[in-house]
Motif scaffolding. Structure first.
Motif, PDB file in Angstrom:
ATOM      1  N   LEU A 155       0.829  -1.210   0.000  1.00 36.07           N
ATOM      2  CA  LEU A 155       0.000   0.000   0.000  1.00 36.07           C
ATOM      3  C   LEU A 155       0.866   1.264   0.000  1.00 36.07           C
ATOM      4  O   LEU A 155       0.536   2.241  -0.679  1.00 36.07           O
ATOM      5  N   GLN A 156       1.940   1.248   0.733  1.00 35.90           N
ATOM      6  CA  GLN A 156       2.838   2.404   0.745  1.00 35.90           C
ATOM      7  C   GLN A 156       3.525   2.570  -0.607  1.00 35.90           C
ATOM      8  O   GLN A 156       3.813   3.683  -1.022  1.00 35.90           O
ATOM      9  N   GLY A 157       3.773   1.469  -1.290  1.00 35.01           N
ATOM     10  CA  GLY A 157       4.396   1.544  -2.613  1.00 35.01           C
ATOM     11  C   GLY A 157       3.527   2.310  -3.594  1.00 35.01           C
ATOM     12  O   GLY A 157       4.021   3.120  -4.392  1.00 35.01           O
ATOM     13  N   ASN A 158       2.202   2.099  -3.561  1.00 30.96           N
ATOM     14  CA  ASN A 158       1.289   2.827  -4.454  1.00 30.96           C
ATOM     15  C   ASN A 158       1.305   4.315  -4.129  1.00 30.96           C
ATOM     16  O   ASN A 158       1.343   5.158  -5.037  1.00 30.96           O
ATOM     17  N   ILE A 159       1.276   4.642  -2.853  1.00 30.58           N
ATOM     18  CA  ILE A 159       1.293   6.052  -2.445  1.00 30.58           C
ATOM     19  C   ILE A 159       2.628   6.684  -2.828  1.00 30.58           C
ATOM     20  O   ILE A 159       2.673   7.807  -3.338  1.00 30.58           O
ATOM     21  N   ARG A 160       3.723   5.977  -2.615  1.00 30.48           N
ATOM     22  CA  ARG A 160       5.054   6.465  -2.961  1.00 30.48           C
ATOM     23  C   ARG A 160       5.144   6.731  -4.468  1.00 30.48           C
ATOM     24  O   ARG A 160       5.674   7.750  -4.912  1.00 30.48           O
ATOM     25  N   GLY A 161       4.591   5.813  -5.273  1.00 34.75           N
ATOM     26  CA  GLY A 161       4.590   5.989  -6.729  1.00 34.75           C
ATOM     27  C   GLY A 161       3.786   7.213  -7.139  1.00 34.75           C
ATOM     28  O   GLY A 161       4.197   7.972  -8.029  1.00 34.75           O
ATOM     29  N   LEU A 162       2.636   7.429  -6.525  1.00 35.97           N
ATOM     30  CA  LEU A 162       1.807   8.589  -6.830  1.00 35.97           C
ATOM     31  C   LEU A 162       2.539   9.880  -6.497  1.00 35.97           C
ATOM     32  O   LEU A 162       2.530  10.843  -7.277  1.00 35.97           O
ATOM     33  N   VAL A 163       3.219   9.913  -5.356  1.00 36.22           N
ATOM     34  CA  VAL A 163       3.980  11.106  -4.964  1.00 36.22           C
ATOM     35  C   VAL A 163       5.097  11.373  -5.955  1.00 36.22           C
ATOM     36  O   VAL A 163       5.350  12.524  -6.327  1.00 36.22           O
ATOM     37  N   GLN A 164       5.778  10.334  -6.425  1.00 37.72           N
ATOM     38  CA  GLN A 164       6.861  10.506  -7.391  1.00 37.72           C
ATOM     39  C   GLN A 164       6.333  11.040  -8.722  1.00 37.72           C
ATOM     40  O   GLN A 164       6.934  11.929  -9.341  1.00 37.72           O
ATOM     41  N   VAL A 165       5.192  10.530  -9.180  1.00 34.23           N
ATOM     42  CA  VAL A 165       4.594  11.009 -10.438  1.00 34.23           C
ATOM     43  C   VAL A 165       4.208  12.477 -10.298  1.00 34.23           C
ATOM     44  O   VAL A 165       4.465  13.297 -11.191  1.00 34.23           O
ATOM     45  N   LEU A 166       3.562  12.822  -9.184  1.00 32.09           N
ATOM     46  CA  LEU A 166       3.189  14.223  -8.966  1.00 32.09           C
ATOM     47  C   LEU A 166       4.418  15.125  -8.902  1.00 32.09           C
ATOM     48  O   LEU A 166       4.406  16.256  -9.401  1.00 32.09           O
ATOM     49  N   GLY A 167       5.495  14.646  -8.303  1.00 35.71           N
ATOM     50  CA  GLY A 167       6.744  15.414  -8.243  1.00 35.71           C
ATOM     51  C   GLY A 167       7.320  15.640  -9.626  1.00 35.71           C
ATOM     52  O   GLY A 167       7.825  16.715  -9.933  1.00 35.71           O
ATOM     53  N   GLN A 168       7.258  14.599 -10.493  1.00 37.88           N
ATOM     54  CA  GLN A 168       7.774  14.735 -11.847  1.00 37.88           C
ATOM     55  C   GLN A 168       6.926  15.726 -12.659  1.00 37.88           C
ATOM     56  O   GLN A 168       7.449  16.511 -13.446  1.00 37.88           O
ATOM     57  N   ILE A 169       5.610  15.653 -12.485  1.00 40.23           N
ATOM     58  CA  ILE A 169       4.711  16.595 -13.192  1.00 40.23           C
ATOM     59  C   ILE A 169       5.021  18.005 -12.737  1.00 40.23           C
ATOM     60  O   ILE A 169       5.062  18.951 -13.564  1.00 40.23           O
ATOM     61  N   LYS A 170       5.237  18.218 -11.460  1.00 37.70           N
ATOM     62  CA  LYS A 170       5.570  19.536 -10.924  1.00 37.70           C
ATOM     63  C   LYS A 170       6.870  20.048 -11.541  1.00 37.70           C
ATOM     64  O   LYS A 170       6.985  21.215 -11.915  1.00 37.70           O
ATOM     65  N   ASP A 171       7.869  19.147 -11.650  1.00 35.91           N
ATOM     66  CA  ASP A 171       9.170  19.535 -12.238  1.00 35.91           C
ATOM     67  C   ASP A 171       9.013  19.910 -13.708  1.00 35.91           C
ATOM     68  O   ASP A 171       9.655  20.839 -14.203  1.00 35.91           O
ATOM     69  N   GLN A 172       8.155  19.197 -14.453  1.00 36.68           N
ATOM     70  CA  GLN A 172       7.960  19.481 -15.881  1.00 36.68           C
ATOM     71  C   GLN A 172       7.277  20.853 -16.069  1.00 36.68           C
ATOM     72  O   GLN A 172       7.589  21.575 -17.000  1.00 36.68           O
ATOM     73  N   LYS A 173       6.363  21.166 -15.223  1.00 43.20           N
ATOM     74  CA  LYS A 173       5.633  22.422 -15.360  1.00 43.20           C
ATOM     75  C   LYS A 173       6.457  23.605 -14.873  1.00 43.20           C
ATOM     76  O   LYS A 173       6.155  24.742 -15.253  1.00 43.20           O
TER      77      LYS A 173
END
Length: 171
Positions: free
Chosen positions: A152-170
């Motif tokens: 369960l923590q792995g899914n949350i960790r993955g979501l946080v990483q994706v959101l971080g990457q989107i933030k970096d791209q923008k």
């Protein structure tokens, strides 16, 4: 020993044979006083009673509880360890003590009313203590829950990483 004293010893042995969870019959010939005291101390700390018995009185007590097969082990100097609480403690302590002191010999045992051989007493001594078994059982019950939490923590960790990457791209 006077007759009433012998009868009291037989009664005590009969009670102990009936109530003990485990019994280990040993030959203690060759132990000096210091070694015998050390053995008694170790057994006492584990809640095990250790008695040097007369073979004739032990035979009478065994016959009274219909354990005639046990009488064949009452020869020579005989001492008996009675495990009232933990059935493994007498075997474990005596087998460990016998490793360091070659003179002590385990003759046989009694576990839950059944006579066990010297080899079975030695294998009984290899069983981990009650506390260790409980800890192992708890760890085995806990393992699936720990795995579920990690997934369960792995899914949350993955979501946080994706959101971080989107933030970096923008940015």
């Amino acid at each position: 020993m006077a007759r009433p004293e012998k009868e009291a010893v037989v009664k005590e042995l009969t009670d102990k044979f009936s109530s003990a969870k485990s019994i280990v019959i040993t030959d203690y010939l060759g132990l000096n006083v210091a070694e015998m005291t050390e053995l008694r101390r170790q057994l006492r700390e584990a809640g095990v009673e250790f008695k040097v018995v007369k073979n004739t009185l032990a035979t009478i007590a065994a016959n009274q509880i219909e354990m005639e097969a046990m009488t064949e082990f009452f020869s020579g100097p005989t001492a008996i360890a009675f495990g009232e609480e933990d059935p493994v403690s007498p075997a474990k302590i005596l087998v460990d003590f016998a490793k360091d002191h070659d003179v002590i010999e385990i003759k046989a045992g009694l576990l839950n009313g059944e006579i066990i051989t010297k080899e079975k007493v030695q294998s009984l001594a290899k069983i981990p203590s009650r506390e260790v078994l409980l800890a192992q059982a708890f760890a085995n019950m806990k393992a699936p829950l720990t795995g579920l939490v990690n997934v369960l923590q792995g899914n949350i960790r993955g979501l946080v990483q994706v959101l971080g990457q989107i933030k970096d791209q923008k940015a």
